[in-house]
Design an enzyme around this catalytic site. Sequence first.
Site, mmCIF file in Angstrom:
data_model
loop_
_atom_site.group_PDB
_atom_site.id
_atom_site.type_symbol
_atom_site.label_atom_id
_atom_site.label_comp_id
_atom_site.label_asym_id
_atom_site.label_seq_id
_atom_site.Cartn_x
_atom_site.Cartn_y
_atom_site.Cartn_z
ATOM 1 N N ARG A 64 0.853 -1.215 0.000
ATOM 2 C CA ARG A 64 0.000 0.000 0.000
ATOM 3 C C ARG A 64 0.882 1.256 0.000
ATOM 4 N NH1 ARG A 64 -2.425 -3.707 -0.209
ATOM 5 N NH2 ARG A 64 -2.516 -2.919 -2.311
ATOM 6 N N VAL A 96 -5.863 6.173 4.928
ATOM 7 C CA VAL A 96 -4.556 6.139 5.588
ATOM 8 C C VAL A 96 -3.483 6.764 4.688
ATOM 9 C CG1 VAL A 96 -5.162 4.189 7.067
ATOM 10 C CG2 VAL A 96 -4.129 3.734 4.834
ATOM 11 N N ASP A 97 -3.890 7.206 3.488
ATOM 12 C CA ASP A 97 -2.926 7.895 2.615
ATOM 13 C C ASP A 97 -2.749 9.341 3.087
ATOM 14 O OD1 ASP A 97 -4.764 9.768 1.207
ATOM 15 O OD2 ASP A 97 -5.576 7.988 0.235
ATOM 16 N N HIS A 112 -8.409 6.319 10.788
ATOM 17 C CA HIS A 112 -7.930 4.931 10.738
ATOM 18 C C HIS A 112 -6.416 4.814 10.655
ATOM 19 C CE1 HIS A 112 -12.189 3.665 9.196
ATOM 20 N NE2 HIS A 112 -12.158 3.868 10.491
ATOM 21 N N THR A 179 -17.136 7.397 0.323
ATOM 22 C CA THR A 179 -17.157 6.340 1.350
ATOM 23 C C THR A 179 -18.484 5.595 1.305
ATOM 24 O OG1 THR A 179 -17.142 5.828 3.718
ATOM 25 C CG2 THR A 179 -17.774 8.084 3.140
HETATM 26 P P1 OAD Z 1 -15.219 1.472 0.544
HETATM 27 O O1 OAD Z 1 -14.398 0.671 -0.414
HETATM 28 O O2 OAD Z 1 -16.112 0.735 1.479
HETATM 29 O O3 OAD Z 1 -16.128 2.505 -0.263
HETATM 30 C C1 OAD Z 1 -15.591 3.284 -1.289
HETATM 31 C C2 OAD Z 1 -16.656 4.229 -1.798
HETATM 32 O O4 OAD Z 1 -16.061 5.063 -2.778
HETATM 33 C C3 OAD Z 1 -17.844 3.528 -2.486
HETATM 34 O O5 OAD Z 1 -19.049 4.084 -1.986
HETATM 35 C C4 OAD Z 1 -17.648 3.855 -3.962
HETATM 36 O O6 OAD Z 1 -18.879 3.978 -4.654
HETATM 37 C C5 OAD Z 1 -16.943 5.194 -3.881
HETATM 38 N N1 OAD Z 1 -16.112 5.557 -5.047
HETATM 39 C C6 OAD Z 1 -15.451 4.769 -5.918
HETATM 40 N N2 OAD Z 1 -14.759 5.486 -6.802
HETATM 41 C C7 OAD Z 1 -14.977 6.784 -6.492
HETATM 42 C C8 OAD Z 1 -14.514 8.027 -7.017
HETATM 43 N N3 OAD Z 1 -13.667 8.092 -8.051
HETATM 44 N N4 OAD Z 1 -14.948 9.169 -6.440
HETATM 45 C C9 OAD Z 1 -15.792 9.128 -5.372
HETATM 46 N N5 OAD Z 1 -16.244 8.000 -4.834
HETATM 47 C C10 OAD Z 1 -15.843 6.842 -5.380
HETATM 48 O O7 OAD Z 1 -14.190 2.430 1.337
HETATM 49 P P2 OAD Z 1 -14.416 3.244 2.696
HETATM 50 O O8 OAD Z 1 -15.822 3.659 2.854
HETATM 51 O O9 OAD Z 1 -13.360 4.272 2.754
HETATM 52 O O10 OAD Z 1 -10.539 0.689 7.078
HETATM 53 O O11 OAD Z 1 -14.084 2.119 3.752
HETATM 54 C C11 OAD Z 1 -14.013 2.438 5.121
HETATM 55 C C12 OAD Z 1 -12.933 1.658 5.809
HETATM 56 O O12 OAD Z 1 -13.053 0.273 5.492
HETATM 57 C C13 OAD Z 1 -11.527 1.999 5.357
HETATM 58 O O13 OAD Z 1 -10.989 3.119 6.032
HETATM 59 C C14 OAD Z 1 -10.745 0.758 5.656
HETATM 60 C C15 OAD Z 1 -11.746 -0.273 5.158
HETATM 61 O O14 OAD Z 1 -11.655 -1.521 5.683
HETATM 62 C C16 OAD Z 1 -9.515 -0.001 7.586
HETATM 63 O O15 OAD Z 1 -8.741 -0.647 6.904
HETATM 64 C C17 OAD Z 1 -9.398 0.093 9.052
#
Ligand code: OAD
Length: 236
Positions: A64, A96-97, A112, A179
């Site tokens: 990563r 985390v970036d 996170h 998210t």
């Molecule tokens: P997810 O992978 O669950 O969700 C990503 C979201 O980004 C989805 O709703 C997509 O539709 C959206 N998406 C995709 N491409 C996009 C773009 N170009 N512009 C805008 N949105 C876009 O990721 P998170 O919600 O961040 O934690 O996940 C939360 C946590 O789960 C993370 O911080 C990580 C993960 O497990 C840990 O590792 C502790």
Amino acid sequence: MSTNQLEMKKKLVFLSGAGMSQESGLKTFREMGGLWESYDINEVATPEAWQRNPELVLRFYNERRKQLMQAKPNAGHLAIADLEKNFDVEVITQNVDNLHERAGSSKVLHLHGELMKARSTVDSFLVYELDHWALNPGDLCEKGSQLRPHIVWFGEAVPEIPNAIGIVEKADILVVIGTSLAVYPAAGLVNYVKKGTPVFVIDPNRPSVLQENVVYMKEKAGKGMEILQKELEKMM
Ligand code: OAD
């Protein structure tokens, strides 16, 4: 800029997730082709995984980190940083970036953890900046214990959540961007806005937990922020 001018600026709060950095080339977690399709959370992102197989955990985060060091902030990150000219912007990120910081955002809270930091396994206050991608078995803190990624793993407490709640409670405007709102307690933050606070959501897929009264923009982060920046500047 005087303190008075800062006080007069509206507080604009962003809650960002992996989709924020997708256009920078970093993978999201839960979509098709996402990280959790290729890796088992229980093998790389829990305290038990670290006990069982620290080499695998280190390798996962090294990969990563290597990708992050090659990535650049995208138009969405840059627009959020640019809004500091007119708003008191605070970014709460699940990412985390460090792309918000590298875009120029000055107030970023990482819920996170942070990829470019490592911490001691005996003293969680001993946190070190990394300027290289590889964290290896045998890399030790000053007290002689193995360093681990400075990441909040599943099953661990989220120490920044009270600070994040305090920020959301003071928001005049909240923007949720990229998210799925699938992970708590981060996803619960949206419930702490004051009554009547405008909430915008930018995501190609509408997160299922959202209430009806948000302004949903079915866009990627870059395009969505280009549109929203113009709208926000009318609300200064
Ligand atoms: P997810 O992978 O669950 O969700 C990503 C979201 O980004 C989805 O709703 C997509 O539709 C959206 N998406 C995709 N491409 C996009 C773009 N170009 N512009 C805008 N949105 C876009 O990721 P998170 O919600 O961040 O934690 O996940 C939360 C946590 O789960 C993370 O911080 C990580 C993960 O497990 C840990 O590792 C502790």
